[in-house]
Design a protein around this motif. Structure first.
Motif, mmCIF file in Angstrom:
data_model
loop_
_atom_site.group_PDB
_atom_site.id
_atom_site.type_symbol
_atom_site.label_atom_id
_atom_site.label_comp_id
_atom_site.label_asym_id
_atom_site.label_seq_id
_atom_site.Cartn_x
_atom_site.Cartn_y
_atom_site.Cartn_z
ATOM 1 N N ARG A 320 0.816 -1.254 -0.027
ATOM 2 C CA ARG A 320 -0.114 0.034 -0.160
ATOM 3 C C ARG A 320 0.688 1.386 -0.025
ATOM 4 N NH1 ARG A 320 -5.458 -0.156 1.319
ATOM 5 N NH2 ARG A 320 -6.403 -2.084 1.328
ATOM 6 N N VAL A 321 2.149 1.297 -0.507
ATOM 7 C CA VAL A 321 3.153 2.403 -0.433
ATOM 8 C C VAL A 321 3.535 2.622 -1.881
ATOM 9 C CG1 VAL A 321 5.255 3.111 0.512
ATOM 10 C CG2 VAL A 321 3.773 1.827 2.027
ATOM 11 N N LEU A 322 3.542 3.578 -2.268
ATOM 12 C CA LEU A 322 3.943 3.936 -3.719
ATOM 13 C C LEU A 322 4.861 5.073 -3.817
ATOM 14 C CD1 LEU A 322 0.501 3.446 -4.032
ATOM 15 C CD2 LEU A 322 1.495 2.858 -6.178
ATOM 16 N N LEU A 323 5.386 5.414 -4.940
ATOM 17 C CA LEU A 323 6.398 6.479 -5.070
ATOM 18 C C LEU A 323 6.044 7.074 -6.324
ATOM 19 C CD1 LEU A 323 9.933 4.550 -4.294
ATOM 20 C CD2 LEU A 323 8.300 5.669 -2.881
ATOM 21 N N ALA A 324 6.254 8.312 -6.250
ATOM 22 C CA ALA A 324 6.048 9.354 -7.716
ATOM 23 C C ALA A 324 7.281 10.400 -7.353
ATOM 24 C CB ALA A 324 4.625 9.891 -7.597
ATOM 25 N N GLY A 325 7.645 10.656 -8.733
ATOM 26 C CA GLY A 325 8.386 11.934 -8.902
ATOM 27 C C GLY A 325 10.058 11.529 -8.614
ATOM 28 N N ASP A 326 10.477 12.496 -7.797
ATOM 29 C CA ASP A 326 11.906 12.134 -7.592
ATOM 30 C C ASP A 326 12.262 11.098 -6.504
ATOM 31 O OD1 ASP A 326 12.806 14.450 -9.149
ATOM 32 O OD2 ASP A 326 13.622 15.621 -7.681
ATOM 33 N N ALA A 327 11.209 11.013 -5.763
ATOM 34 C CA ALA A 327 11.070 9.603 -4.956
ATOM 35 C C ALA A 327 11.402 8.182 -5.647
ATOM 36 C CB ALA A 327 9.841 9.365 -4.003
ATOM 37 N N ALA A 328 10.957 8.267 -7.037
ATOM 38 C CA ALA A 328 11.081 7.099 -7.680
ATOM 39 C C ALA A 328 11.982 7.021 -8.773
ATOM 40 C CB ALA A 328 9.707 6.930 -8.547
ATOM 41 N N HIS A 329 12.751 8.431 -9.102
ATOM 42 C CA HIS A 329 13.914 8.371 -10.280
ATOM 43 C C HIS A 329 14.560 9.955 -9.825
ATOM 44 C CE1 HIS A 329 10.391 10.714 -11.665
ATOM 45 N NE2 HIS A 329 9.763 9.489 -12.092
ATOM 46 N N VAL A 330 15.829 9.872 -9.879
ATOM 47 C CA VAL A 330 16.513 10.960 -9.878
ATOM 48 C C VAL A 330 17.827 10.964 -11.005
ATOM 49 C CG1 VAL A 330 16.213 11.437 -7.513
ATOM 50 C CG2 VAL A 330 18.383 10.048 -8.199
ATOM 51 N N HIS A 331 17.921 12.477 -11.365
ATOM 52 C CA HIS A 331 18.759 12.546 -12.585
ATOM 53 C C HIS A 331 19.525 13.882 -12.694
ATOM 54 C CE1 HIS A 331 15.509 14.590 -14.476
ATOM 55 N NE2 HIS A 331 14.887 13.372 -14.130
ATOM 56 N N SER A 332 20.081 14.201 -13.451
ATOM 57 C CA SER A 332 20.520 15.555 -13.673
ATOM 58 C C SER A 332 19.478 16.656 -14.334
ATOM 59 C CB SER A 332 21.768 15.871 -14.617
ATOM 60 O OG SER A 332 21.690 15.646 -15.992
ATOM 61 N N PRO A 333 19.436 17.827 -14.034
ATOM 62 C CA PRO A 333 18.298 18.575 -14.696
ATOM 63 C C PRO A 333 18.455 18.976 -16.082
ATOM 64 C CG PRO A 333 20.004 19.946 -13.773
ATOM 65 C CD PRO A 333 20.243 18.791 -13.401
ATOM 66 N N PHE A 334 19.572 18.337 -16.878
ATOM 67 C CA PHE A 334 19.426 18.830 -18.233
ATOM 68 C C PHE A 334 18.617 18.190 -19.189
ATOM 69 C CE2 PHE A 334 24.242 17.306 -17.448
ATOM 70 C CZ PHE A 334 24.646 18.472 -17.333
ATOM 71 N N GLY A 335 18.111 19.358 -19.878
ATOM 72 C CA GLY A 335 16.781 19.293 -20.526
ATOM 73 C C GLY A 335 15.412 19.671 -19.794
ATOM 74 N N GLY A 336 15.522 20.039 -18.412
ATOM 75 C CA GLY A 336 14.359 20.278 -17.943
ATOM 76 C C GLY A 336 13.287 18.923 -17.795
ATOM 77 N N GLN A 337 13.810 17.903 -17.835
ATOM 78 C CA GLN A 337 12.641 16.823 -17.827
ATOM 79 C C GLN A 337 11.942 16.260 -16.281
ATOM 80 O OE1 GLN A 337 11.604 15.362 -20.605
ATOM 81 N NE2 GLN A 337 12.963 16.730 -21.859
ATOM 82 N N GLY A 338 12.998 16.522 -15.426
ATOM 83 C CA GLY A 338 12.646 15.911 -14.119
ATOM 84 C C GLY A 338 11.265 16.439 -13.583
ATOM 85 N N LEU A 339 11.055 17.820 -13.683
ATOM 86 C CA LEU A 339 9.550 18.403 -13.006
ATOM 87 C C LEU A 339 8.290 17.593 -13.688
ATOM 88 C CD1 LEU A 339 7.618 20.033 -11.454
ATOM 89 C CD2 LEU A 339 8.252 21.797 -13.113
ATOM 90 N N ASN A 340 8.668 17.540 -15.077
ATOM 91 C CA ASN A 340 7.566 17.185 -15.991
ATOM 92 C C ASN A 340 7.304 15.518 -15.782
ATOM 93 O OD1 ASN A 340 7.078 19.688 -17.450
ATOM 94 N ND2 ASN A 340 9.300 19.547 -17.823
ATOM 95 N N LEU A 341 8.474 14.748 -15.584
ATOM 96 C CA LEU A 341 8.425 13.407 -15.416
ATOM 97 C C LEU A 341 7.664 13.107 -14.248
ATOM 98 C CD1 LEU A 341 9.144 10.588 -16.291
ATOM 99 C CD2 LEU A 341 11.220 10.949 -14.976
ATOM 100 N N GLY A 342 7.800 13.846 -13.013
ATOM 101 C CA GLY A 342 7.082 13.711 -11.742
ATOM 102 C C GLY A 342 5.673 13.994 -12.130
#
Length: 545
Positions: A320-342
């Motif tokens: 019953r525990v899930l992850l989303a956003g940076d809790a599920a994946h981290v990387h460099s900010p190149f290309g501005g993808q992180g916020l959008n992926l989350g």
């Protein structure tokens, strides 16, 4: 306070998830360790799927206002009108994408893509132009929009509350916090790269170690003319000045400091255990990579330090525990993808978890969160790894960068990169061979002058029906309450509307089914009913005779 779902983390991902859950009719609360919103430098804009998510929830006008204000600030800083120059998009959209998107490009490893080379008539780009005037929405302003959104929906955000432990009891989760124990049905960690929820759940976080240190800040300089605008490379690293007023960005390949034992935190993230970036540190880094004696006289707000440590959770769900956003994946900010992926994670998970809580989710629906989002997360990780490889100062990377630069200077190369950066080619695996299946719904204008997205502010499934007799809507009638049918049979002149004849859009904007037949053939109706059963569960009631 009991809630069906407790979200940990009040960043954009946590707020979007909370809003989607609230629209699904479940009770939700947000716990945030920090007493006040963060002020550190973060993402400077959003991609097309994120902007379209705002559009579907009625937040596009507010996002367009932020966009215009951001462009005006940038234009004033560089002595030009808002909207002029590469990367600009000043005018709000009229739903037809009138020119605004034509200036939104981005960069790959610091190589800015020339908007004049891009084929803006490419079908993938032309189909998603309605949100063109809402792309330059910095993360801080986005958080403000979303905070207002969840407040309107009645979602409580409890700040200054830190999770210290939890127990998954099988029928719920007992959460220990600094404010006392909380019982909840489900727990979702949206608490960043150093996720407490992920650590307590015992979920592995494999990936690749850091090789670089990046820093970003807004500063005043004694003489800014010593630095060039845009990206500049050297054997020591790279720097960027702009495009926002006073913004400087440095990258140094220096066998970056390893993170803590969690091996997390490559991008700016919620509550990272790191000392603040000082004016002296930022100045020293900028001098090293630029080879100049640039002098910084002031540091505005909280600067950010990051690395290219790149990792993805072994699973996005444990009981019953899930992850989303940076809790599920981290990387460099190149290309501005992180916020959008989350944000994409949150949109995908929100309606599915809401369906489970409401009791109508078809078997295996929640499992599709991991299977659909994991490949997109893996792609983003590799997209950022590739850029780090191209940005190194060694002779091999320099040679590779020159070749990539040549490819980006072609019409096909520039168009390919912009399509990838903007997110318009994202798709998930769904049954059906229609070209729209699994993709984000395109801009669809209706005969009354509205767009299909205008009818989805309350969430739920949307069914576009352009059949003369409303056959698709009749097929979906037994799913009333979950599926809203939008008829669009003829235009103002009485002529039949264009293809597609029918589209079923999931609450996250993904097309679950589409048909091009001018008439509702039995085969098309059967396929629609199968898609409804697969995604919207069993019918809510028997058909009316």
């Amino acid at each position: 306070m009991y809630a069906d779902v407790t979200v940990v983390g009040a960043g954009p991902v946590g707020l979007v998830l909370a809003a989607e859950l609230a629209l699904s009719g479940v009770t939700v609360q947000v716990l945030e360790r920090l007493a006040e919103p963060e002020t550190s430098m973060k993402a400077g804009g959003i991609n097309v799927p994120t902007a379209e998510a705002l559009d579907r929830r009625g937040l596009l006008p507010a996002a367009e206002r932020v966009h215009r204000e951001t462009m005006e600030r940038m234009g004033a800083a560089f002595g030009r009108k808002a909207g002029a120059g590469a990367g600009a998009a000043a005018t709000p959209s009229d739903g037809r994408g009138a020119g605004a998107q034509r200036q939104m490009t981005g960069h790959f490893a610091g190589m800015v893509i020339d908007a004049g080379l891009v084929d803006w008539d490419d079908p993938d780009l032309a189909a998603h132009a309605a949100v063109a005037g809402a792309r330059m929405v910095p993360q801080r302003e986005l958080e403000g929009l979303l905070a207002t959104h969840v407040e309107r929906l009645g979602v409580p955000v409890r700040r200054g509350v830190e999770v210290t432990g939890f127990e998954d009891t099988g029928d719920g989760v007992l959460v220990s916090t600094t404010a006392g124990a909380i019982r909840t049905g489900w727990l979702v960690g949206c608490d960043g790269g150093h996720s407490t929820v992920r650590r307590l759940a015992g979920i592995d976080f494999p990936g690749t170690d850091a090789e670089l240190t990046g820093r970003v800040a807004v500063v005043d300089m004694a003489d800014s003319s010593v630095l060039d605008e845009g990206w500049v490379w050297s054997s020591r690293g790279a720097y960027r000045r702009g495009p926002q007023p006073g913004r400087v960005f440095t990258v140094e390949f220096d066998a970056a400091r390893r993170d803590d034992a969690e091996n997390a935190g490559t991008r700016p993230h919620r509550g990272a255990p790191a000392e603040p970036v000082t004016l002296e540190e930022m100045q020293a880094s900028l001098r090293r990579v630029s080879g100049t004696d640039v002098t910084l006289t002031a540091l505005h707000g909280a600067a950010t330090r990051w690395s290219d440590n790149t990792r993805q959770a072994a699973t996005y769900r444990s009981g019953r525990v899930l992850l989303a956003g940076d809790a599920a994946h981290v990387h460099s900010p190149f290309g501005g993808q992180g916020l959008n992926l989350g944000v994409g994670d949150a949109m995908n998970l929100g309606w599915k978890l809401g369906a489970v809580v409401a009791g109508w989710a078809p078997e295996g629906l929640l499992d599709t969160y991991d299977t659909e989002r994991r490949p997109l997360g893996a792609w983003v990780l590799d997209w950022t790894r590739a850029q780090a490889g191209v940005m190194r100062g060694d002779a091999k990377s320099v040679a590779l960068r020159e070749i990539v630069a040549e490819l980006l200077a072609t019409r096909s190369g520039a168009t390919y990169a912009v399509k990838k950066i903007s997110g318009v080619t994202q798709r998930v695996e769904v049954p059906g061979d229609h070209p729209l299946a699994g993709r984000h719904a395109p801009d669809i204008r209706l005969a009354d002058g509205s767009r299909l997205a205008n009818h989805s502010h309350a969430g739920g499934f949307m069914l576009l029906d352009r059949t003369p007799d409303g056959a698709f809507a009749r097929a979906a009638a037994t799913w009333a309450g979950r599926v809203r049918s939008v008829p669009d049979g003829t235009d103002a002149a009485g002529a039949a509307r264009a293809e597609p004849a029918g589209v079923l859009v999931r609450p996250d904007g993904v097309v679950a089914w589409a048909a091009d037949e001018a008439e509702a053939t039995p085969t098309a109706v059967t396929a629609l009913e199968a898609a409804l059963h697969r995604w919207a569960g069993a019918p809510a009631h028997e058909p009316v005779a």
